[in-house]
Design a protein around this motif. Structure first.
Motif, PDB file in Angstrom:
ATOM      1  N   CYS A  38     -72.860   8.963  38.567  1.00  0.00           N
ATOM      2  CA  CYS A  38     -73.315  10.344  38.779  1.00  0.00           C
ATOM      3  C   CYS A  38     -72.802  11.291  37.696  1.00  0.00           C
ATOM      4  N   ALA A  39     -71.878  10.816  36.869  1.00  0.00           N
ATOM      5  CA  ALA A  39     -71.317  11.670  35.819  1.00  0.00           C
ATOM      6  C   ALA A  39     -72.032  11.398  34.496  1.00  0.00           C
ATOM      7  N   ASP A  40     -71.864  12.340  33.560  1.00  0.00           N
ATOM      8  CA  ASP A  40     -72.486  12.216  32.239  1.00  0.00           C
ATOM      9  C   ASP A  40     -71.492  11.875  31.138  1.00  0.00           C
ATOM     10  N   LEU A  41     -70.249  12.352  31.269  1.00  0.00           N
ATOM     11  CA  LEU A  41     -69.244  12.091  30.239  1.00  0.00           C
ATOM     12  C   LEU A  41     -67.854  12.183  30.862  1.00  0.00           C
ATOM     13  N   PHE A  42     -67.038  11.160  30.612  1.00  0.00           N
ATOM     14  CA  PHE A  42     -65.656  11.131  31.085  1.00  0.00           C
ATOM     15  C   PHE A  42     -64.781  11.760  30.001  1.00  0.00           C
ATOM     16  N   LEU A  43     -63.963  12.735  30.388  1.00  0.00           N
ATOM     17  CA  LEU A  43     -63.032  13.395  29.468  1.00  0.00           C
ATOM     18  C   LEU A  43     -61.633  12.835  29.688  1.00  0.00           C
ATOM     19  N   ASP A  44     -61.081  12.202  28.661  1.00  0.00           N
ATOM     20  CA  ASP A  44     -59.768  11.571  28.766  1.00  0.00           C
ATOM     21  C   ASP A  44     -58.651  12.597  28.640  1.00  0.00           C
ATOM     22  N   THR A  45     -57.422  12.151  28.968  1.00  0.00           N
ATOM     23  CA  THR A  45     -56.226  13.003  28.927  1.00  0.00           C
ATOM     24  C   THR A  45     -55.282  12.540  27.817  1.00  0.00           C
ATOM     25  N   LEU A  46     -54.371  13.419  27.449  1.00  0.00           N
ATOM     26  CA  LEU A  46     -53.336  13.157  26.452  1.00  0.00           C
ATOM     27  C   LEU A  46     -52.115  14.001  26.847  1.00  0.00           C
ATOM     28  N   PRO A  47     -50.887  13.463  26.780  1.00  0.00           N
ATOM     29  CA  PRO A  47     -50.459  12.275  26.055  1.00  0.00           C
ATOM     30  C   PRO A  47     -50.602  10.948  26.779  1.00  0.00           C
TER      31      PRO A  47
END
Length: 682
Positions: free
Chosen positions: A542-551
């Motif tokens: 159902c999502a279009d783009l996964f946004l990753d985290t840092l650090p």
């Protein structure tokens, strides 16, 4: 006559020494005890008390020698047996400590302090029921013994009897409201019960009372960031960083990985933690090479159950070449019932050994008895880990893999499994282990289930025509800096929302407030609840783009998203945990989704949300690559890690020390300038 004079002199010296010792004048008392022993070497009290002086000075080995002499002179010397137990307990010799405490109790059975010591020794040996019995006997003898109530709580926590543990801590606090350790322990139990806001209040109280409790400030900050409460993060990060540099015990390595993108600082954090656990060094030469027909590999983990580590590794265990390798599981997590993954894993191993009730020393001894050649730690410094097992040398070769993303900071671990993206050439100085670079770091299960269920945006609370950014990483991975980028992305992309994993209500409230502060309607944050694993993977569609985290990147979550066909955008960090997602994307042939700066990350997210054709091309490439690249090729991965094990074993069998190992991929390296840039150390 001379003998009478000596006895008188000794008596006079002792009468001077004892009050000096009691008054805290330790060095003056020490001189007098030594003078006594020169005149009368078999003076049991002088041996005992000089031993106590050495104990107070931190010289535990000499303390043990002196107090042992005292009990040899007088086996009925109960206080000496008790203090000998304290000395052994202090250096982790819990079995010897228990023997000394029991010897004292046989002479003085109504000694609550001695039962406390016995309980501590049994707790150190993970003999939990015996520890609980000892603490309860201490309490029966001394009902207002706050420390016994506190340690009873620690034992109940280990037994997963958390409500009872809380009651014990609260009793200890009622008896001594300034008992900082009890407040801290109460916090840890509340944290395990997911009562994070209450845990945070207790951490704050403990810090107010005793700010130098080992690793307390790190635990407090981790509780805060798990709630996305960033009110103290800037000042606490600075404090923790400075104190790690100074060698202080302020933050465990796992928690440090969520705070810092500095390989140098994280190695220092790991070294401090390893030293605190007594696993700072353990040389492989202490265990001889075994002459087995096959290479025997032992996998050690608390997570051989429904857990992210097992979701990744299960098929690898099944695929190991049984002509060349024999594999044994060492499981140390109490299972009240068998889940589906646990049953699958039992069938995957040649032997499945439950060592939950065994001490770390007993577990290492058992491993050597079973002639394990290579011990693989799948926990590292994660929850329920047992790094002390490897301090006792479970095998000639010891390896860290997958559970903990970083160095263990100890000579007890010979190798760290990685790849060229995560640990490029030149980064070796930041790791205490020798680096084994596989063609692809992350093992995966090509049998991972994905539900046929089709979620509608409406049932997830998503607008029907919205562009859906998502991140299902744990809340502690969401830094204020990353969240600010996300909010700028939302402001730059009309009709977009951010789908996050639901958690503690306070966490959701804090993120909505932070969105408002950054000028974003809090309604554009949508929180999705937990689902069975196959359905949670299907929900990614159902999502279009996964946004990753840092650090701290997505790991298992990243490969789950890609398995469901969802592209993930990451920003390349400097430390291990900040490069894992880049490794995953490189392994599936999507290097264009790896950015190198926060500005690139933000710009590419906006571009992909506003250029549907470009995102569609990436989705199509992901679909084509899922079954043709390294990431989900379990057989290929297993062959590569087996080649690594064989190389490690060959070095040891030839009396060569551990060294860095690079494993070539049968399928050849991925090409392209974008990938080659990842192999350069930053």
């Amino acid at each position: 006559m001379q003998n009478m004079k000596t006895m008188t002199d000794v008596q006079n010296l002792f009468q001077k020494a004892l009050p000096l010792h009691q008054a805290g004048h330790i060095q003056d008392a020490e001189k007098l005890y030594k003078e006594i022993l020169q005149k009368q070497p078999d003076h049991e009290e002088a041996n005992h008390l000089l031993g106590l002086v050495k104990f107070q000075q931190g010289d535990h080995l000499n303390a043990i020698a002196l107090i042992t002499r005292a009990v040899e002179i007088d086996p009925s010397f109960a206080a000496a047996h008790y203090n000998l137990g304290r000395c052994h307990e202090q250096i982790g010799e819990n079995e010897k400590a228990a023997q000394s405490y029991n010897a004292s109790l046989s002479l003085r059975p109504d000694d609550a302090d001695c039962y406390l010591g016995l309980g501590n020794a049994r707790l150190g040996l993970l003999q939990l029921e015996e520890a609980l019995d000892a603490f309860e006997k201490a309490i029966a003898l001394s009902p207002k013994f706050a420390e016994a109530h506190n340690n009873r709580g620690k034992t109940l926590k280990e037994l997963k009897r958390r409500e009872e543990a809380l009651a014990s801590y609260e009793k200890a606090i009622a008896l001594n409201p300034r008992f900082a350790e009890a407040h801290s322990n109460r916090s840890n139990t509340l944290r395990d019960m997911k009562r994070l806001d209450e845990a945070l209040a207790s951490y704050n109280k403990a810090l107010e009372l005793k700010p130098d409790i080992d690793f307390l400030i790190g635990r407090r900050l981790f509780a805060e960031i798990s709630l996305c409460d960033w009110s103290n993060i800037i000042s606490d990060r600075d404090t923790i960083s400075q104190q790690i540099e100074a060698g202080k015990r302020v933050c465990s390595p796992f928690k440090s990985s969520a705070l810092f993108d500095s390989p140098e600082l994280l190695r220092k954090s790991a070294e401090i933690f390893a030293e605190s656990l007594g696993v700072a060094s353990s040389e492989s030469s202490s265990v001889p090479a075994f002459s087995n027909e096959k290479i025997r590999i032992g996998y050690f983990s608390s997570d051989l159950r429904e857990h992210a580590v097992s979701f990744l590794t299960a098929e690898m265990f099944e695929l190991h070449d049984r002509e060349r390798f024999e594999i044994t599981a060492f499981s140390f997590h109490e299972q009240k019932s068998e889940d589906a993954m646990r049953r699958r894993l039992r069938n995957a191993f040649d032997s499945f050994v439950d060592v939950t009730g065994k001490s770390s020393e007993e577990t290492a001894s058992l491993s050597r008895k079973l002639k394990i050649d290579i011990a693989v730690d799948l926990n590292g410094y994660t929850k329920n880990s047992r790094p002390q097992i490897f301090g006792f040398r479970a095998a000639p070769i010891q390896v860290s893999y997958i559970g903990y993303l970083g160095t263990m900071g100890t000579a007890a671990m010979d190798y760290l499994i990685s790849d060229q993206v995560i640990t490029p050439k030149g980064s070796e100085i930041n790791y205490s282990e020798k680096i084994v670079r596989l063609p692809c770091y992350q093992v995966n299960d090509s049998k991972r289930p994905i539900s046929e269920r089709v979620f509608s945006k409406n049932e997830l609370g998503l607008p029907g025509n919205a562009f859906v950014f998502c991140c299902f990483n744990n809340s502690y991975k969401i830094s204020p800096e990353v969240f600010s980028i996300w909010m700028r992305i939302l402001k730059s992309t009309e009709n977009s929302v951010l789908l996050l994993l639901a958690g503690h209500k306070k966490m959701e409230q804090n993120l909505r407030r932070e969105a408002q502060v950054r000028g974003v309607n809090p309604g554009r944050l949508v929180f999705a609840g937990k689902l069975p694993r196959d359905q949670y993977i299907a929900r990614f569609r159902c999502a279009d783009l996964f946004l990753d985290t840092l650090p701290y990147n997505a790991g298992t979550m990243a490969s789950d998203a890609l398995w469901a066909g969802l592209p993930i955008l990451t920003c390349l960090g400097k430390a291990f945990a900040g490069r894992v997602c880049a490794s995953i994307l490189a392994s599936i042939g999507l290097p264009d989704l790896i950015t190198r700066t926060a500005g690139e990350y933000e710009a590419l997210a906006i571009e992909l949300a506003t250029r549907p054709r470009k995102l569609a091309d990436i989705r199509n490439k992901l679909k084509a690559n899922r079954h043709t690249t390294r990431l989900f090729d379990s057989q290929r991965f297993t062959k590569n890690i087996e080649a690594a094990y064989s190389a490690m074993f060959e070095r040891y069998a030839n009396d060569l020390p551990p060294d860095h190992i690079d494993i070539e991929d049968n399928g050849g390296p991925l090409n392209g300038s974008k990938i080659s840039l990842l192999y350069q150390n930053r």
